[in-house]
Write a protein that holds these residues in place. Structure first.
Motif, PDB file in Angstrom:
ATOM      1  N   VAL A 211      83.985  62.155  50.920  1.00 49.91           N
ATOM      2  CA  VAL A 211      83.948  62.821  52.233  1.00 49.91           C
ATOM      3  C   VAL A 211      82.813  62.239  53.076  1.00 49.91           C
ATOM      4  O   VAL A 211      82.985  61.937  54.266  1.00 49.91           O
ATOM      5  CB  VAL A 211      83.772  64.342  52.062  1.00 49.91           C
ATOM      6  CG1 VAL A 211      83.545  65.006  53.414  1.00 49.91           C
ATOM      7  CG2 VAL A 211      84.991  64.945  51.373  1.00 49.91           C
ATOM      8  N   ALA A 212      81.646  62.070  52.462  1.00 45.52           N
ATOM      9  CA  ALA A 212      80.480  61.576  53.194  1.00 45.52           C
ATOM     10  C   ALA A 212      80.677  60.155  53.698  1.00 45.52           C
ATOM     11  O   ALA A 212      80.153  59.779  54.757  1.00 45.52           O
ATOM     12  CB  ALA A 212      79.242  61.642  52.305  1.00 45.52           C
ATOM     13  N   SER A 213      81.437  59.349  52.953  1.00 50.33           N
ATOM     14  CA  SER A 213      81.627  57.945  53.328  1.00 50.33           C
ATOM     15  C   SER A 213      82.939  57.691  54.060  1.00 50.33           C
ATOM     16  O   SER A 213      83.288  56.544  54.341  1.00 50.33           O
ATOM     17  CB  SER A 213      81.561  57.066  52.078  1.00 50.33           C
ATOM     18  OG  SER A 213      82.581  57.426  51.155  1.00 50.33           O
ATOM     19  N   GLY A 214      83.688  58.770  54.330  1.00 49.54           N
ATOM     20  CA  GLY A 214      84.958  58.618  55.046  1.00 49.54           C
ATOM     21  C   GLY A 214      86.052  57.985  54.210  1.00 49.54           C
ATOM     22  O   GLY A 214      86.973  57.342  54.746  1.00 49.54           O
ATOM     23  N   LYS A 215      86.008  58.182  52.885  1.00 41.59           N
ATOM     24  CA  LYS A 215      87.002  57.565  51.995  1.00 41.59           C
ATOM     25  C   LYS A 215      87.861  58.616  51.284  1.00 41.59           C
ATOM     26  O   LYS A 215      88.327  58.409  50.171  1.00 41.59           O
ATOM     27  CB  LYS A 215      86.300  56.689  50.961  1.00 41.59           C
ATOM     28  CG  LYS A 215      85.575  55.486  51.549  1.00 41.59           C
ATOM     29  CD  LYS A 215      84.942  54.653  50.447  1.00 41.59           C
ATOM     30  CE  LYS A 215      84.239  53.421  51.048  1.00 41.59           C
ATOM     31  NZ  LYS A 215      83.593  52.598  49.990  1.00 41.59           N
ATOM     32  N   THR A 216      88.088  59.715  51.978  1.00 44.92           N
ATOM     33  CA  THR A 216      88.865  60.792  51.361  1.00 44.92           C
ATOM     34  C   THR A 216      90.271  60.334  50.988  1.00 44.92           C
ATOM     35  O   THR A 216      90.781  60.667  49.908  1.00 44.92           O
ATOM     36  CB  THR A 216      88.952  62.003  52.307  1.00 44.92           C
ATOM     37  OG1 THR A 216      87.645  62.367  52.733  1.00 44.92           O
ATOM     38  CG2 THR A 216      89.603  63.182  51.613  1.00 44.92           C
ATOM     39  N   ASN A 217      90.901  59.570  51.858  1.00 46.16           N
ATOM     40  CA  ASN A 217      92.256  59.095  51.567  1.00 46.16           C
ATOM     41  C   ASN A 217      92.281  58.205  50.325  1.00 46.16           C
ATOM     42  O   ASN A 217      93.196  58.304  49.492  1.00 46.16           O
ATOM     43  CB  ASN A 217      92.827  58.331  52.768  1.00 46.16           C
ATOM     44  CG  ASN A 217      93.194  59.254  53.912  1.00 46.16           C
ATOM     45  OD1 ASN A 217      93.435  60.453  53.695  1.00 46.16           O
ATOM     46  ND2 ASN A 217      93.235  58.725  55.125  1.00 46.16           N
ATOM     47  N   SER A 218      91.273  57.349  50.199  1.00 43.40           N
ATOM     48  CA  SER A 218      91.190  56.491  49.018  1.00 43.40           C
ATOM     49  C   SER A 218      91.014  57.326  47.758  1.00 43.40           C
ATOM     50  O   SER A 218      91.589  57.020  46.702  1.00 43.40           O
ATOM     51  CB  SER A 218      90.022  55.509  49.150  1.00 43.40           C
ATOM     52  OG  SER A 218      90.219  54.630  50.234  1.00 43.40           O
ATOM     53  N   PHE A 219      90.228  58.391  47.880  1.00 40.54           N
ATOM     54  CA  PHE A 219      90.012  59.289  46.748  1.00 40.54           C
ATOM     55  C   PHE A 219      91.343  59.908  46.305  1.00 40.54           C
ATOM     56  O   PHE A 219      91.686  59.888  45.122  1.00 40.54           O
ATOM     57  CB  PHE A 219      89.024  60.378  47.155  1.00 40.54           C
ATOM     58  CG  PHE A 219      88.766  61.418  46.098  1.00 40.54           C
ATOM     59  CD1 PHE A 219      87.804  61.213  45.132  1.00 40.54           C
ATOM     60  CD2 PHE A 219      89.492  62.608  46.077  1.00 40.54           C
ATOM     61  CE1 PHE A 219      87.559  62.175  44.160  1.00 40.54           C
ATOM     62  CE2 PHE A 219      89.259  63.560  45.113  1.00 40.54           C
ATOM     63  CZ  PHE A 219      88.287  63.351  44.147  1.00 40.54           C
ATOM     64  N   PHE A 220      92.103  60.446  47.261  1.00 39.49           N
ATOM     65  CA  PHE A 220      93.390  61.054  46.929  1.00 39.49           C
ATOM     66  C   PHE A 220      94.354  60.029  46.343  1.00 39.49           C
ATOM     67  O   PHE A 220      95.032  60.299  45.343  1.00 39.49           O
ATOM     68  CB  PHE A 220      94.017  61.680  48.183  1.00 39.49           C
ATOM     69  CG  PHE A 220      93.564  63.091  48.437  1.00 39.49           C
ATOM     70  CD1 PHE A 220      94.136  64.150  47.753  1.00 39.49           C
ATOM     71  CD2 PHE A 220      92.572  63.361  49.363  1.00 39.49           C
ATOM     72  CE1 PHE A 220      93.730  65.448  47.995  1.00 39.49           C
ATOM     73  CE2 PHE A 220      92.154  64.655  49.608  1.00 39.49           C
ATOM     74  CZ  PHE A 220      92.734  65.705  48.927  1.00 39.49           C
TER      75      PHE A 220
END
Length: 466
Positions: A211-220
């Protein structure tokens, strides 16, 4: 490299280590280590047991790593080789060190692992501990059902009868070992299978970092690409609403796409607090299996297996004493074995009851009780089904005489009573008590029924609160 060359290099390395640590530490931890092989910058050291690997990396990494790089070069990669069963080279296993090369020893400021940067089609680090296998997971009545279900899932991942699998039980009963054993077996059968083990705390840290790095989509996308997701200690999601919401959507995606989900917790889903109702309902979709505190036979088996794996010779009476005394946790039993190895190695002494007692008192919280002659008498008579008063008579009936001798033996062994004091209690002479104790000790060498009787009596004496 020829045999003598790699041995000479290791001798140079040992000399550096010898010059930088106390002699007694060198003798305890480095003297018996040999160079097994050195090829293509890969050094394999033969160590006495798995315990040595942990000690070398945790206690001596800061001296071992510089010494290796100085002798073998900065790119050296270290592997450890040991026999999982003492004097059995055919049981040898090789494990890569977590230290050399290029690994920062002081990791207290390192960031949580970030596996979701991997592409869906690429292989991933499963984060599994290769030591956690079914082969070294002892079976007993307390874990029989859970172990059978776990093996069924591991051997046939496409059978989703137990999806999700929810393993629960108190701390130290083997939950982490069991759920990781599933993943290890799956990877052995199909190395291309995308299996991931993660604790709920690490899952939360990864999500927060994403979330902090703007990589939420990559996480999912990463978590939705997993074939078997193993999440340890899900109770730690307590009160983490945002993380729970994320896990809920990942759970749904995996389940709908026939991917296996395995979880562990210290309590059953019905007893969990701070977890959203919709997530709890999904925990109950599959199979919930409980791990209970280990029974006596399982505790014995764990002690025997761990001592064999670590090359430690523990007498049968010490096994019985530890199994009867340390009753609540497999993790405590493993810790006792580690401590016994350390004491026996550093102090250069054999493992006996006194050493085990000292280790247990320091390592494990045991419910202490004052053990006196009366308690021993009561437990012995209860076990043999005779009236306590008969012990104090002159009768020589075999069943009474045997019980009386057992009382004398246990009063000396457990209550640490002087022979004269024992004789005074039973109106017997010092010589009679001494004869009885020696007689029981001799019979214990060959009489399996007597061994079982005394073990059960000791467990009742040491374990039951008063």
């Amino acid at each position: 490299m020829n045999d003598s060359a790699h041995i000479q290099l290791w001798d140079k390395c040992r000399q550096i280590i010898r010059d930088n640590i106390p002699a007694e530490q060198y003798d305890a931890w480095f003297r018996d280590i040999e160079s097994y092989q050195f090829e293509s910058n890969k050094l394999t050291l033969q160590v006495p047991s798995l315990f040595f690997i942990d000690q070398l990396e945790e206690r001596y990494g800061k001296i071992l790593v510089p010494a290796l790089r100085r002798v073998y070069g900065p790119d050296v990669m270290l592997y450890f080789r040991c026999n999982t069963v003492k004097e059995r080279p055919d049981t040898a296993t090789v494990q890569k060190s977590t230290k050399p090369s290029g690994v920062i020893l002081d990791q207290q400021h390192s960031q949580p692992a970030n596996p979701f940067s991997a592409k869906p089609e690429s292989d991933i680090d499963s984060q599994l501990n290769p030591r956690y296998t079914f082969d070294n997971y002892c079976e007993g009545e307390s874990n029989k059902i859970a172990r059978a279900i776990a093996m069924s899932i591991a051997d046939n991942p496409k059978n989703l009868t137990f999806n999700p699998l929810f393993i629960f039980g108190p701390t130290g009963v083997g939950k982490t070992h069991l759920i990781q054993a599933i993943g290890v077996r799956m990877k052995e059968n199909n190395p291309r299978l995308r299996v991931l083990y993660v604790t709920s705390r690490l899952f939360e840290s990864q999500y927060t970092a994403a979330v902090a790095s703007g990589k939420t989509n990559s996480f999912f996308h990463f978590y939705q690409s997993i074939d078997t997701l193993i999440v340890d200690d899900v109770q730690d999601l307590h009160g983490k609403t945002s993380t729970q919401n994320t896990f809920f959507h990942i759970f749904n995606h995996l389940h709908q796409n026939n991917k296996q989900i395995i979880m562990s917790s210290d309590c059953a889903p019905s007893e969990m607090d701070g977890i959203e109702t919709r997530l709890l309902s999904r925990f109950k979709w599959g199979m919930a299996a409980e791990l209970l505190a280990p029974d006596l036979e399982l505790r014995r088996n764990v002690l025997k297996l761990k001592s064999e794996q670590n090359g430690l010779d523990i007498p049968e009476d010490v096994i019985e004493y530890i199994a009867a005394t340390v009753t609540s946790s497999i993790r405590d039993l493993e810790g006792i074995i580690v401590s016994l190895i350390a004491h026996a190695t550093v102090m250069n002494r054999d493992v006996d009851i006194d050493l085990a007692r000292n280790v247990i008192e320091r390592a494990v919280k045991v419910n202490k009780r004052t053990i006196n002659f009366e308690i021993i008498t009561e437990e012995v008579c209860s076990h043999y089904g005779i009236d306590t008063g008969l012990l104090f008579t002159k009768t020589r009936k075999r069943e009474v005489s045997d019980a009386r001798q057992v009382v004398m033996y246990l009063a000396k062994k457990i209550a640490k009573m002087p022979l004269v004091a024992i004789g005074h209690k039973l109106d017997r002479t010092h010589a009679t008590v001494n004869y009885a104790c020696n007689s029981i000790e001799d019979r214990l060498q060959i009489d399996k029924q007597l061994q079982a009787d005394i073990t059960k009596i000791q467990e009742a004496i040491l374990s039951n609160p008063r």
